[in-house]
Design a protein around this motif. Structure first.
Motif, short mmCIF file in Angstrom:
data_model
loop_
_atom_site.label_atom_id
_atom_site.label_comp_id
_atom_site.label_asym_id
_atom_site.label_seq_id
_atom_site.Cartn_x
_atom_site.Cartn_y
_atom_site.Cartn_z
N ARG A 52 0.86 -1.19 0.00
CA ARG A 52 0.00 0.00 0.00
C ARG A 52 0.89 1.24 0.00
NH1 ARG A 52 -2.02 -0.59 6.36
NH2 ARG A 52 -0.14 0.33 7.23
N HIS A 53 0.36 2.31 -0.59
CA HIS A 53 1.11 3.55 -0.73
C HIS A 53 0.51 4.62 0.18
CE1 HIS A 53 3.00 1.99 -4.44
NE2 HIS A 53 1.82 1.44 -4.67
N ALA A 54 1.36 5.31 0.92
CA ALA A 54 0.88 6.34 1.86
C ALA A 54 0.09 7.42 1.13
CB ALA A 54 2.06 6.95 2.60
N ASN A 55 0.53 7.78 -0.07
CA ASN A 55 -0.12 8.87 -0.81
C ASN A 55 -0.84 8.38 -2.07
OD1 ASN A 55 0.71 10.78 1.04
ND2 ASN A 55 2.64 11.16 -0.02
N GLY A 56 -1.13 7.08 -2.13
CA GLY A 56 -1.81 6.54 -3.30
C GLY A 56 -0.85 6.39 -4.48
N GLN A 57 -1.37 5.87 -5.58
CA GLN A 57 -0.54 5.62 -6.76
C GLN A 57 -1.42 5.58 -8.00
OE1 GLN A 57 1.15 1.60 -7.44
NE2 GLN A 57 3.13 2.63 -7.61
N THR A 58 -0.90 6.13 -9.08
CA THR A 58 -1.58 6.06 -10.36
C THR A 58 -0.73 5.21 -11.30
OG1 THR A 58 -2.58 8.23 -10.06
CG2 THR A 58 -2.45 7.39 -12.32
N LEU A 59 -1.36 4.23 -11.94
CA LEU A 59 -0.68 3.37 -12.92
C LEU A 59 -1.22 3.70 -14.30
CD1 LEU A 59 -1.05 -0.05 -11.05
CD2 LEU A 59 0.90 1.53 -10.97
N HIS A 60 -0.33 3.76 -15.28
CA HIS A 60 -0.75 3.97 -16.67
C HIS A 60 -0.02 2.94 -17.53
CE1 HIS A 60 -2.26 6.10 -20.19
NE2 HIS A 60 -1.08 5.90 -20.72
N VAL A 61 -0.81 2.09 -18.18
CA VAL A 61 -0.23 0.98 -18.93
C VAL A 61 0.27 1.45 -20.29
CG1 VAL A 61 -0.66 -1.29 -19.94
CG2 VAL A 61 -1.69 -0.67 -17.75
N ALA A 62 1.54 1.15 -20.55
CA ALA A 62 2.16 1.53 -21.82
C ALA A 62 2.09 0.40 -22.84
CB ALA A 62 3.62 1.93 -21.59
N GLU A 63 2.32 -0.83 -22.37
CA GLU A 63 2.40 -1.97 -23.29
C GLU A 63 1.87 -3.23 -22.61
OE1 GLU A 63 6.40 -1.59 -25.92
OE2 GLU A 63 6.71 -2.11 -23.83
N GLY A 64 1.39 -4.15 -23.40
CA GLY A 64 1.10 -5.50 -22.93
C GLY A 64 -0.24 -5.65 -22.26
N ARG A 65 -0.30 -6.63 -21.39
CA ARG A 65 -1.54 -6.93 -20.66
C ARG A 65 -1.21 -7.11 -19.20
NH1 ARG A 65 -5.42 -10.56 -24.53
NH2 ARG A 65 -5.19 -9.24 -26.35
N GLY A 66 -2.00 -6.47 -18.35
CA GLY A 66 -1.71 -6.50 -16.93
C GLY A 66 -2.93 -6.76 -16.09
N LEU A 67 -2.67 -6.94 -14.80
CA LEU A 67 -3.71 -7.17 -13.81
C LEU A 67 -3.42 -6.31 -12.60
CD1 LEU A 67 -3.51 -11.08 -13.89
CD2 LEU A 67 -5.33 -9.72 -14.93
N VAL A 68 -4.48 -5.82 -11.98
CA VAL A 68 -4.34 -5.11 -10.71
C VAL A 68 -5.53 -5.49 -9.85
CG1 VAL A 68 -5.45 -3.01 -11.65
CG2 VAL A 68 -4.01 -2.83 -9.62
N GLN A 69 -5.29 -5.62 -8.54
CA GLN A 69 -6.37 -6.06 -7.64
C GLN A 69 -6.16 -5.42 -6.27
OE1 GLN A 69 -6.39 -10.26 -6.63
NE2 GLN A 69 -8.61 -10.24 -6.37
N ALA A 70 -7.24 -4.87 -5.73
CA ALA A 70 -7.24 -4.40 -4.35
C ALA A 70 -7.62 -5.56 -3.44
CB ALA A 70 -8.22 -3.25 -4.18
N ARG A 71 -7.20 -5.51 -2.20
CA ARG A 71 -7.53 -6.57 -1.23
C ARG A 71 -9.04 -6.73 -1.14
NH1 ARG A 71 -3.65 -9.63 1.22
NH2 ARG A 71 -2.67 -8.01 2.47
N GLY A 72 -9.51 -7.95 -1.43
CA GLY A 72 -10.94 -8.22 -1.36
C GLY A 72 -11.73 -7.69 -2.54
N GLY A 73 -11.03 -7.12 -3.53
CA GLY A 73 -11.73 -6.50 -4.65
C GLY A 73 -11.63 -7.32 -5.92
N ALA A 74 -12.39 -6.90 -6.91
CA ALA A 74 -12.36 -7.56 -8.21
C ALA A 74 -11.04 -7.28 -8.92
CB ALA A 74 -13.52 -7.07 -9.06
N VAL A 75 -10.65 -8.21 -9.78
CA VAL A 75 -9.45 -8.03 -10.59
C VAL A 75 -9.77 -7.08 -11.74
CG1 VAL A 75 -7.77 -9.19 -12.08
CG2 VAL A 75 -8.67 -10.33 -10.04
N ILE A 76 -8.89 -6.14 -11.98
CA ILE A 76 -9.04 -5.26 -13.14
C ILE A 76 -7.98 -5.66 -14.16
CG2 ILE A 76 -8.91 -2.90 -14.00
CD1 ILE A 76 -9.82 -1.94 -11.26
N ALA A 77 -8.43 -6.03 -15.34
CA ALA A 77 -7.50 -6.31 -16.44
C ALA A 77 -7.10 -4.99 -17.06
CB ALA A 77 -8.17 -7.21 -17.46
N MET A 78 -5.81 -4.78 -17.23
CA MET A 78 -5.31 -3.51 -17.74
C MET A 78 -4.73 -3.69 -19.15
SD MET A 78 -3.41 -1.75 -14.46
CE MET A 78 -2.10 -2.98 -14.31
N ARG A 79 -5.07 -2.73 -20.01
CA ARG A 79 -4.59 -2.72 -21.39
C ARG A 79 -3.86 -1.41 -21.65
NH1 ARG A 79 -5.99 -7.22 -20.66
NH2 ARG A 79 -7.51 -8.45 -21.81
N PRO A 80 -3.06 -1.37 -22.71
CA PRO A 80 -2.36 -0.12 -23.04
C PRO A 80 -3.34 1.05 -23.11
CG PRO A 80 -1.49 -1.89 -24.36
CD PRO A 80 -2.68 -2.47 -23.63
#
Ligand code: MN
Length: 140
Positions: A52-80
Motif C-alpha cells: 500500500r502507498h501512503a499517498n496513493g498511486q496512479t498506474l498507466h499501462v504503456a504496453e502489454g496486458r496486466g492485472l491489478v487487484q485491491a484486497r478483497g476487490g475484483a481483478v481489473i485487467a489492464m490494457r495499453p
C-alpha cells in the motif's frame, strides 16, 4: 532547465516481487515537487507483492496486458492506455498477465516533511493460488 542524467535499470528485488521485474526511474522531483515516476516492466506472470502507498498511486499501462487487484476487490485487467488509481492506504498488487509482458508508468508522491512514513508498506507475496484466481477472474 536541464536534461536529467539517465539512471541504470534496476531489478525488482525478490522479496518485493515475484518473477522478473525491472524499473527505470523516470522522474524524482526536487522539492517542493514530490513527484515520483517509474517505468516498470513485468515479464509474463511477474507481479508485485501486496503493498500500500501512503499517498496513493496512479498506474498507466504503456504496453502489454496486466492485472491489478485491491484486497478483497475484483481483478481489473489492464490494457495499453488504461489508467488505474489506487487511493492512499489501499492494499493491492499489480503485474503482468500470465502470457504477456506488461509495462506501466507508476506515479506517486513522496512523503511530505510532516508526514509519517513509510511511503510504501510491503506485505506478503501474491501466491500462485491468488494469481491463478486473479487470472480466472479476468473477464475482460
Ligand atoms: Mn502499487
Amino acid at each position: 532547465m536541464h536534461l536529467q542524467p539517465t539512471q541504470p535499470t534496476v531489478k525488482g528485488p525478490a522479496d518485493l516481487f515475484t518473477g522478473d521485474v525491472h524499473f527505470d526511474v523516470i522522474a524524482a522531483g526536487e522539492l517542493p515537487s514530490r513527484l515520483r515516476v517509474n517505468l516498470v516492466r513485468f515479464a509474463p506472470g511477474a507481479r508485485t507483492a501486496w503493498h500500500r502507498h501512503a499517498n496513493g498511486q496512479t498506474l498507466h499501462v504503456a504496453e502489454g496486458r496486466g492485472l491489478v487487484q485491491a484486497r478483497g476487490g475484483a481483478v481489473i485487467a489492464m490494457r495499453p492506455g488504461d489508467t488505474v488509481y489506487t487511493p492512499p492506504g489501499e492494499w493491492h498488487w499489480h503485474g503482468a498477465a500470465a502470457d504477456h509482458f506488461m509495462s506501466h508508468l507508476a506515479m506517486w508522491e513522496a512523503l511530505a516533511e510532516d508526514q509519517e512514513g513509510p511511503e510504501v508498506v510491503w506485505g506478503e507475496h501474491v501466491s500462485d493460488e491468488e494469481y491463478r484466481a486473479a487470472i480466472a477472474g479476468d473477464a475482460r
